[in-house]
Design a protein around this motif. Structure first.
Motif, PDB file in Angstrom:
ATOM      1  N   GLN A 208      -4.440  -6.638  -0.940  1.00  0.00           N
ATOM      2  CA  GLN A 208      -4.320  -5.887   0.295  1.00  0.00           C
ATOM      3  C   GLN A 208      -5.392  -6.334   1.279  1.00  0.00           C
ATOM      4  O   GLN A 208      -6.410  -6.903   0.890  1.00  0.00           O
ATOM      5  CB  GLN A 208      -4.466  -4.382   0.012  1.00  0.00           C
ATOM      6  N   ALA A 209      -5.131  -6.078   2.536  1.00  0.00           N
ATOM      7  CA  ALA A 209      -6.062  -6.494   3.592  1.00  0.00           C
ATOM      8  C   ALA A 209      -7.176  -5.456   3.740  1.00  0.00           C
ATOM      9  O   ALA A 209      -6.916  -4.274   3.974  1.00  0.00           O
ATOM     10  CB  ALA A 209      -5.313  -6.655   4.916  1.00  0.00           C
ATOM     11  N   TRP A 210      -8.408  -5.908   3.599  1.00  0.00           N
ATOM     12  CA  TRP A 210      -9.595  -5.080   3.799  1.00  0.00           C
ATOM     13  C   TRP A 210     -10.437  -5.698   4.916  1.00  0.00           C
ATOM     14  O   TRP A 210     -10.443  -6.908   5.099  1.00  0.00           O
ATOM     15  CB  TRP A 210     -10.427  -4.993   2.515  1.00  0.00           C
ATOM     16  N   ARG A 211     -11.133  -4.867   5.629  1.00  0.00           N
ATOM     17  CA  ARG A 211     -11.996  -5.340   6.712  1.00  0.00           C
ATOM     18  C   ARG A 211     -13.442  -5.400   6.229  1.00  0.00           C
ATOM     19  O   ARG A 211     -13.949  -4.463   5.625  1.00  0.00           O
ATOM     20  CB  ARG A 211     -11.912  -4.398   7.916  1.00  0.00           C
ATOM     21  N   LEU A 232     -16.675  -2.877   2.594  1.00  0.00           N
ATOM     22  CA  LEU A 232     -15.305  -3.176   2.993  1.00  0.00           C
ATOM     23  C   LEU A 232     -14.495  -1.900   3.081  1.00  0.00           C
ATOM     24  O   LEU A 232     -14.671  -0.979   2.284  1.00  0.00           O
ATOM     25  CB  LEU A 232     -14.655  -4.133   1.992  1.00  0.00           C
ATOM     26  N   ALA A 234     -10.333  -0.421   3.873  1.00  0.00           N
ATOM     27  CA  ALA A 234      -8.932  -0.835   3.890  1.00  0.00           C
ATOM     28  C   ALA A 234      -8.411  -0.909   5.320  1.00  0.00           C
ATOM     29  O   ALA A 234      -8.678  -0.021   6.138  1.00  0.00           O
ATOM     30  CB  ALA A 234      -8.093   0.122   3.066  1.00  0.00           C
ATOM     31  N   ARG A 235      -7.656  -1.950   5.635  1.00  0.00           N
ATOM     32  CA  ARG A 235      -7.040  -2.096   6.957  1.00  0.00           C
ATOM     33  C   ARG A 235      -5.897  -1.113   7.145  1.00  0.00           C
ATOM     34  O   ARG A 235      -5.677  -0.594   8.226  1.00  0.00           O
ATOM     35  CB  ARG A 235      -6.489  -3.517   7.116  1.00  0.00           C
ATOM     36  N   ASN A 236      -5.158  -0.889   6.057  1.00  0.00           N
ATOM     37  CA  ASN A 236      -3.947  -0.079   6.110  1.00  0.00           C
ATOM     38  C   ASN A 236      -4.218   1.264   5.460  1.00  0.00           C
ATOM     39  O   ASN A 236      -4.715   1.333   4.335  1.00  0.00           O
ATOM     40  CB  ASN A 236      -2.811  -0.807   5.374  1.00  0.00           C
ATOM     41  N   GLU A 303     -13.794  -9.393   9.964  1.00  0.00           N
ATOM     42  CA  GLU A 303     -12.693 -10.244   9.516  1.00  0.00           C
ATOM     43  C   GLU A 303     -11.990  -9.625   8.311  1.00  0.00           C
ATOM     44  O   GLU A 303     -12.530  -8.788   7.594  1.00  0.00           O
ATOM     45  CB  GLU A 303     -13.235 -11.635   9.172  1.00  0.00           C
ATOM     46  N   THR A 304     -10.756 -10.073   8.079  1.00  0.00           N
ATOM     47  CA  THR A 304      -9.953  -9.562   6.971  1.00  0.00           C
ATOM     48  C   THR A 304     -10.282 -10.286   5.677  1.00  0.00           C
ATOM     49  O   THR A 304     -10.373 -11.523   5.642  1.00  0.00           O
ATOM     50  CB  THR A 304      -8.454  -9.714   7.277  1.00  0.00           C
ATOM     51  N   ILE A 305     -10.469  -9.509   4.620  1.00  0.00           N
ATOM     52  CA  ILE A 305     -10.678 -10.027   3.268  1.00  0.00           C
ATOM     53  C   ILE A 305      -9.507  -9.562   2.414  1.00  0.00           C
ATOM     54  O   ILE A 305      -9.200  -8.373   2.369  1.00  0.00           O
ATOM     55  CB  ILE A 305     -11.998  -9.491   2.655  1.00  0.00           C
ATOM     56  N   MET A 306      -8.840 -10.508   1.750  1.00  0.00           N
ATOM     57  CA  MET A 306      -7.742 -10.135   0.854  1.00  0.00           C
ATOM     58  C   MET A 306      -8.332  -9.760  -0.503  1.00  0.00           C
ATOM     59  O   MET A 306      -8.994 -10.559  -1.158  1.00  0.00           O
ATOM     60  CB  MET A 306      -6.746 -11.280   0.712  1.00  0.00           C
TER      61      MET A 306
END
Length: 458
Positions: A208-211, A232, A234-236, A303-306
């Motif tokens: 999942q996409a984390w900031r 970090l 969560a983006r969503n 930036e996004t970290i998967m």
């Protein structure tokens, strides 16, 4: 402020504190209830017409093999096949001699070594000669082909079973880095056993996409590698953000998307963010390590970290939540210990002893203010911080254990559990030797059997 105002303020603060403790208690009670519900879902189905239960044994360091063992049990249950699920260290020689069908789901740790919850199985059973002509077995092996001894423990287990006269039900299945195709092969074999073809696909949770919300350099001027505190979020909003103290994350770096890197989580869910403690690795040519370089330098804040959360059942507090706790670690291993201290603080458990080692106090005392605050509030009953390079003769955490041997014995006698987090070579090996010398081999084995000796080492 007059006295009555002060009194009202004190009462208000006390009520808030009590409320917070109640909430924390309710949270952990519900969490344990959910975990038990998952296990109950895979409870034994009564054997019909005298049918014998299949034995499903797992050896898991980070929890994935255990998860697959319970998935295996549930799949067999769909066909009414009774099962018994157990870690290898819970399995006796009598269990094997009295079982006709067994499935083993095992990972390999370090350079071909067994996970901690298989250590007793190796020392007591695999070092002995058993006669198992009635046992039929299958093996699912988890590993990483970048290591020389890929699936080394699984191979050793298979060879030992065959040497003991056991017969393979089918060819062993090798899983490289949780490859979905290999897991599907295992499911296919199980479907033949269960007589079903409609089992859901198994695969690790999706990334999942984390900031990357924050990054702080913790040890400028250190003689060792740069170490960073990362946060970090969560983006969503729909992303899974539930974890327990002791759990891990797996991070995918853009330049190496096929090989995730694991890091211990240094926070608890109530912090609102996943905290990591990451040391910047460098290759022999001076270039940055792929994942650590991405996290500590190349990725910009924001930036996004998967990333995906990974349950690490072998390092969770579990039934040890209210026991006295001896927390031992070095370097970035402080991350996993920090999460446990945060969890213990949330429920007001204060019998905690931290033994932590790094290079120099002036540069490498991570979370210094936080540790001192825990001491002043009584969350840390004892704290022994060891800096190996601050004196002529180097001193390590295992030396502190030997120095405090009488205290160690007293804590263990009082029911303490031991959690070790950090480097496998040197620290973790030295700690185990010191504990064995201090307590005796039998006591250490009892701690393992009782779940009171747990490790997250790398």
């Amino acid at each position: 402020m007059n006295w009555s105002d002060q009194t009202r303020s004190i009462v208000a603060i006390a009520l808030v504190a009590v409320y917070a403790l109640m909430c924390a208690g309710i949270y952990y009670a519900q969490l344990r209830k959910r975990q038990q519900a998952v296990r109950n879902a895979a409870a034994l189905i009564p054997a019909a017409d005298g049918a014998q239960a299949w034995l499903i044994g797992y050896a898991s360091q980070t929890g994935f093999a255990e998860e697959l063992a319970w998935n295996t049990a549930r799949l067999l249950h769909t066909a009414g096949i009774p099962t018994r699920v157990a870690s290898l260290s819970e399995i006796s020689a009598d269990d094997l001699s009295q079982t006709e069908r067994a499935l083993f789901i095992v990972s390999t740790y370090g350079e071909g070594d067994p996970p901690d919850n298989a250590s007793l199985f190796v020392s007591k059973l695999m070092n002995a000669k058993l006669d198992l002509p009635n046992l039929h077995f299958g093996v699912l092996m988890l590993g990483d082909s970048e290591y020389v001894n890929f699936c080394g423990f699984g191979r050793s287990l298979t060879e030992w079973l065959k040497a003991s006269g056991a017969q393979a039900l089918f060819n062993s299945t090798f899983v490289d880095k949780a490859a979905t195709s290999a897991l599907q092969t295992w499911q296919h074999q199980l479907s033949h056993i269960a007589g079903t073809s409609d089992a859901p696909d198994w695969q690790a949770p999706s990334y999942q996409a984390w900031r990357l919300a924050a990054r702080h350099h913790l040890n400028p001027g250190s003689a060792g590698a740069a170490t960073f505190h990362l946060e970090l979020e969560a983006r969503n909003e729909a992303a899974s953000t539930t974890w327990e103290a002791g759990d891990l994350v797996q991070v995918l770096a853009p330049d190496d998307a096929q090989r995730p890197r694991e890091y211990s989580i240094a926070s608890v869910p109530s912090d609102g963010r996943v905290h990591l403690l990451v040391r910047q690795e460098r290759r022999e040519d001076g270039s940055l390590g792929i994942a650590s370089g991405w996290l500590t330098e190349q990725a910009a804040v924001g930036e996004t970290i998967m990333m995906r959360l990974r349950a690490h059942s072998n390092f969770r507090l579990g039934e040890n939540i209210h026991r006295p706790l001896i927390l031992i670690g070095n370097g970035t291993g402080l991350a996993g210990l920090r999460s446990h201290l945060k969890a213990r603080e949330a429920i007001g458990v204060s019998r905690n002893w931290l033994i932590f080692g790094e290079r120099n106090m002036a540069h490498d005392f991570y979370y210094h203010d936080e540790i001192e605050a825990w001491q002043s509030k009584g969350i840390l009953e004892r704290a022994d911080i060891v800096f190996s390079r601050d004196q002529a003769e180097r001193v390590y955490v295992q030396d502190k254990l030997r120095e405090q041997s009488e205290v160690i014995r007293a804590w263990i006698a009082a029911g303490a559990a031991v959690y070790v987090c950090g480097s496998l070579e040197g620290m973790a090996e030295g700690v185990e030797t010191a504990l064995t010398d201090t307590l005796g081999k039998n006591i250490v084995e009892q701690l393992i059997e009782q779940g009171r000796y747990r490790r997250d080492v790398y």
